[in-house]
Design an enzyme around this catalytic site. Structure first.
Site, PDB file in Angstrom:
ATOM      1  N   GLU A   1       4.325 -54.918  44.312  1.00  0.00           N
ATOM      2  CA  GLU A   1       4.795 -53.903  43.365  1.00  0.00           C
ATOM      3  C   GLU A   1       4.835 -54.480  41.944  1.00  0.00           C
ATOM      4  OE1 GLU A   1       8.422 -52.156  44.869  1.00  0.00           O
ATOM      5  OE2 GLU A   1       7.305 -50.841  46.191  1.00  0.00           O
TER       6      GLU A   1
ATOM      7  N   GLU B   1       3.574 -49.256  51.745  1.00  0.00           N
ATOM      8  CA  GLU B   1       4.960 -49.098  52.202  1.00  0.00           C
ATOM      9  C   GLU B   1       5.290 -47.626  52.101  1.00  0.00           C
ATOM     10  OE1 GLU B   1       7.837 -51.470  50.058  1.00  0.00           O
ATOM     11  OE2 GLU B   1       6.480 -53.191  50.048  1.00  0.00           O
TER      12      GLU B   1
END
Ligand code: GAL
Length: 969
Positions: free
Chosen positions: A202, A285
């Protein structure tokens, strides 16, 4: 492995190129690595992808993946348990973070043995037959201390997650250790499960292209040749194109967010983006649960917030929007044991409200994931679909999306509420046009489904349905079904298909044949109509238990339709054997199956005596369950009976001993061996409030509780001391002057008044401070937030300028671990920890007998210890935990050690966790166990320890065998 000759390499290269060309435009892994990554050498096996899906050796795959963190389960035999449970639910992959900090207590020191043996982990994945997405960071976030950065990294000057030279040297060191182990297990070599490798995590804000580029270069140099992925969350940089880009970018998504206190509150649906036209839509995710903070509402509520209804609606919506790669975070969360938890988001349990509980029990979320997972693995055309137009359902409160496989015309319809959060039950008819989006035309269409008068499609609140139409189901032509397909396969000389709907809902399934087939309803109520004009056999039924219909076409392959409720469907397990698929109905879990000749060997779990039914090839005549023969009957399917587990009785915890410690608070304590805290400068971006620098990390103490002692010669005017401490959320610190307790405070600044007469004028005075370090923050935004100082950050006497000279003592050895098996996160700097009281056999003189609950007014630390013997029945998995019960207004907290492993941090007045699962392997299920509890009495009034007992969460007869985790006593 023998190095390949140049000629062989050339040949392989040629074969790979031919395969890529024949593969119809598949982008091989070499082609997409961007201009700034070295190309990997071509290998015997390929991991490739295109617009639609991932391809392994040229075969399209629907990636249905489950997140797992081995470092949150310190018992390697249980890795097999979890991965088998994933595989049994239809997950074909697992995504795994590798936690740098877990392996490196000190710069240059790495440990990959024992509970850190990732070679073994990847071997287990290969044995189970599940692919692996490797995510070694270097930064992982994951609600763990420093987001996975080792403690020693917090003292670096350069900004982490950038090209700073000191950080670069550090992460390269990590990658050079972890990558070669991962590289040994790559799919491309034909020997391993690793198919993808994530670069960073991320990484969207305060980004550095050169860093991404260097990471990729390092990883390739370390021998990784599978495609690179990245999980975008937020910020500008998606790493989809340009410098630093990866092969397979994807979008993380947590639509329900993380407030488990309102578990019925739903957020709306959103559509996951496609980042590049030559890559499939990937969610590295997608929400599988939610984390819960100190003082939070507990994981049962998180499991509700992200329950089976959420899974169905949101995961099917992903399918409806063309996603073919989904990983669910978390599917098994585990335990942030020791000091692994990041303080701001989680306590010890990382159960996460996942499909599989922290104690490894399966939940209804597991059933839902399994129904969907089986579909993704059984219905191959799902791996290549395009959006097609569809007329709306008759009920305009509902929404229908359609997709079609452009090659074979299979259609997929997802029906849901227009407002996905709606809780109303609706009925509708839908149009099914098998020509939509496919070439050639002349396929049938059904303007109003279901066709049978008086029936409809019912959609409960917060439900959705994924309907398959125009599908070559084995040897049958499925026109459509308003029931959902769970799985199907050719078993022996017939097709078997398992379809489901909610109990009481209508189902209509239409199969197409050239001539009227014979239909035998073997059980349940199923109506059937033959439409000679269309060649359609229409079956109508209400979902109720399990109905069975055998359809035998003239001269064709028969099909056994199993028409189940969703609950009945979840009782089926599909196993793929050398002799083809096998369906097993009944047990709690089926872990493995092997066909040898006429014998089928099954392994798995039962929670009670259970009927077993096996759908397998007629050549299979005998069945064993966990190695024992099963007496079976029946010609069509094999039926038998399985035993359940024996009941278990647990010992009461008695025979407690206790001993107070905190000698560090006493003036005469000898602190000369402690580290002098005299640093005038720090690399830390936060300047110290006072000099010297007292940050615990700067002196090599990175985890757990830290003691400070300051000496000063009093002028006599000292009225108190203002301390500032960085504990992290929910932490505490306590202070003493010359052995007199001054009080405690939470994170931040507090002035402690000196009681009258406590200061010894003109003499040496000793201030003792015990600071809890709840863990380092994550570095989500790449702004070095993990460096927020821990320990004391400032100290100033009131009424005096007398200089303070400081010493500090955290965990024994600091970065040089005396107990490497249990590792860097297991213990902090309490006296009992430094002196081995947490270990089996850690008590001796000075301990006195006590009973619980025990009330204690002495501030500081006291230990409690007892032993208990277990002899659980062999062949059973009995998840157990330790539970605390007390009046929640009492201000104390405790560290729970089982056989020397710190498996729980209990804060009586904060909660919410009061029950702590202890994994077998750490727990001796056949032998003696030692429980040691270090209690911190915070106010000197309401300390002591409440009731402590063992709790049994489940009882299963199983094939799982767990050996003891070894560590020094
Ligand atoms: C993501 C992150 C994961 C984890 C998750 C929340 O942002 O990549 O590591 O922190 O959120 O549980």
């Amino acid at each position: 492995m023998r190095p390949l000759s140049r000629a062989r390499r050339r040949l392989l290269l040629f074969v790979a190129v031919v395969l890529a060309v024949v593969g119809g435009g598949a982008v091989t892994l070499a082609a997409r690595n961007g201009p700034d990554t070295p190309q990997p050498a071509h290998k015997a096996h390929t991991v490739a992808y295109d617009h639609y899906s991932l391809k392994l050796d040229g075969d399209r795959v629907y990636l249905w993946s489950a997140e797992f963190h081995y470092w949150r389960l310190p018992s390697p035999d249980l890795w097999l348990d979890v991965l088998q449970k994933f595989k049994a639910a239809g997950y074909n992959a697992t995504s795994i973070y590798f936690d740098w900090a877990y392996h490196s207590p000190k710069q240059g020191v790495y440990d990959f043995t024992g509970v850190r043996d990732i070679d073994r982990l990847l071997d287990i994945a290969q044995q189970v037959g599940i692919y692996v997405i490797a995510r070694p960071g270097p930064y992982i976030n994951a609600e763990t201390d420093s987001g996975g950065f080792p403690g020693w990294l917090t003292t670096q000057k350069g900004r982490a997650r950038s090209s700073a030279p000191d950080y670069t040297a550090a992460y390269q060191e990590w990658l050079r250790h972890v990558d070669p182990i991962i590289a040994r297990h790559q799919f491309t070599d034909g020997t391993g499960p690793v198919i993808l490798y994530q670069i960073e995590n991320e990484y969207g804000t305060h980004t550095d292209k050169a860093y991404m580029k260097d990471l990729k270069q390092q990883v390739r140099a370390d021998g990784i040749d599978v495609p690179f992925t990245h999980n975008h969350c937020c910020g500008a940089s998606k790493w989809a194109t340009g410098g630093g880009s990866v092969d397979l970018p994807g979008q993380d998504s947590y639509p329900q967010k993380f407030n488990c206190s309102t578990p019925d509150r739903w957020n709306g649906l959103s559509t996951l983006p496609r980042f590049r036209d030559d890559a499939p839509i990937f969610t590295p995710e997608f929400q599988g649960g939610a984390y819960d903070p100190w003082g939070g509402s507990g994981y049962d509520k998180c499991r509700k917030l992200t329950g089976p209804d959420f899974e169905k609606v949101f995961y099917e919506n992903n399918i409806a929007t063309g996603v073919t790669m989904q990983n669910f975070y978390m599917t098994y969360g585990g335990t942030s044991w020791g000091w692994l938890a990041d303080p701001s988001h989680v306590y010890t349990s990382y159960d996460y409200g996942s499909a599989i509980k922290e104690d490894r029990e399966l939940t209804p979320k597991y059933d839902e994931a399994k129904r969907l997972g089986y579909l993704t693995q059984a219905v191959a055309p799902l791996t290549k679909t395009k959006s097609v137009s569809a007329d709306g359902p008759t009920n305009t409160d509902l929404h229908l999306t359609a997709r079609a496989n452009p090659d074979d015309g299979t259609h997929f319809y997802v029906l849901r509420h227009r407002d996905a959060t709606s809780t109303t039950t609706e009925t509708t008819h839908v149009p099914i046009d098998l020509n939509a989006g496919t070439q050639g035309g002349a396929k049938p269409s059904y303007p109003s489904v279901p066709q049978e008068p008086g029936t409809s499609i019912k959609l409960a609140g917060r439900d959705s349905k994924l309907l398959v139409a125009g599908y070559r189901l084995g040897s049958q032509d499925l026109r459509y079904s308003t029931s959902e397909i769970m799985t199907h396969g050719r078993i022996g000389d017939r097709d078997v298909a398992l379809l489901y709907g909610r109990r009481g809902e209508d189902g209509e399934t239409v199969l197409h044949y050239d001539a009227e087939p014979s239909v035998t309803v073997m059980s349940g109520k199923v109506r059937h109509v033959w439409n000679a004009g269309r060649g359609d056999l229409r079956l109508n039924y209400t979902h109720q238990g399990l109905a069975r219909v055998l359809v035998t076409p003239r001269g064709g392959v028969p099909v056994l339709l199993l028409l189940a409720t969703d609950q009945e469907a979840a009782r089926f397990w599909r196993q793929d054997t050398a002799a083809g698929p096998v369906l097993v109905r009944g047990p709690e879990l089926v872990r493995s199956s092997v066909v040898q000749g006429s014998a089928l060997a099954l392994t798995g779990d039962t929670s009670a005596p259970t009927d077993l039914e096996v759908f397998t090839a007629p050549s299979v005549r005998t069945v064993t369950w966990n190695g024992a023969p099963v007496r079976t009957a029946g010609n069509d399917t094999l039926t038998g009976r399985l035993a359940g587990p024996r009941p278990v009785t647990l010992p009461a915890l008695t025979g407690w001993k206790t001993r107070a410690e905190s000698p560090e608070a006493r003036p005469g304590f000898d602190d000369r061996a402690w580290t002098v805290a005299d640093h005038k400068t720090t690399n830390n971006p936060t300047p110290p409030a006072t000099s010297p620098v007292l940050y615990a990390d700067d002196y090599g103490f990175h985890h757990g509780d830290v003691w400070y002692r300051a000496h000063f010669t009093a002028k006599g005017r000292e009225a108190g001391i203002t301390l500032t401490a960085g504990t992290g959320k929910a932490g505490v610190y306590s202070a003493w002057l010359n052995g007199r307790f001054l009080g405690s405070s939470g994170d931040g600044r507090h002035t402690f008044a000196f009681p009258a007469g406590a200061v010894a004028k003109g003499r040496d005075n000793v201030l003792s401070v015990l600071v809890e370090d709840m863990g380092h923050n994550e570095d989500f935004d790449s702004t070095d937030t993990h460096k927020e100082p821990r320990g004391l950050t400032g100290a100033k006497l009131r009424g005096s300028t007398a200089p303070l000279t400081w010493r500090i003592q955290g965990s024994a050895g600091g970065e040089t671990l005396p107990d490497p098996a249990r590792g860097p996160f297991n213990t902090g700097g309490l006296f009992g920890e430094r002196n081995g009281w947490y270990l089996p056999g850690g008590t001796g003189a000075g301990w006195t007998a006590t009973t619980l609950p025990h009330r204690d007014k002495r501030p500081g630390i006291s230990w409690y210890e007892t032993t208990f013997d277990l002899s659980l029945p062999k062949g059973q998995d009995v998840p157990l935990g330790v539970t605390f019960t007390d009046d929640e207004s009492r201000h104390y907290r405790a560290l729970l050690f089982v056989n020397g492993w710190q498996l729980g941090r209990y804060v009586n007045d904060v909660g919410p966790q009061r029950s702590f699962p202890i994994p077998p392997g750490i727990l001796r299920t056949d032998g003696r166990n030692t429980l040691a509890i270090a209690v911190w009495n915070e106010d000197g009034r309401t300390g002591g320890l409440g009731q402590v007992g063992l709790r049994q969460y489940a009882d299963l007869a199983t094939s799982l065998r767990v050996s003891d985790v070894t560590a020094p006593r």
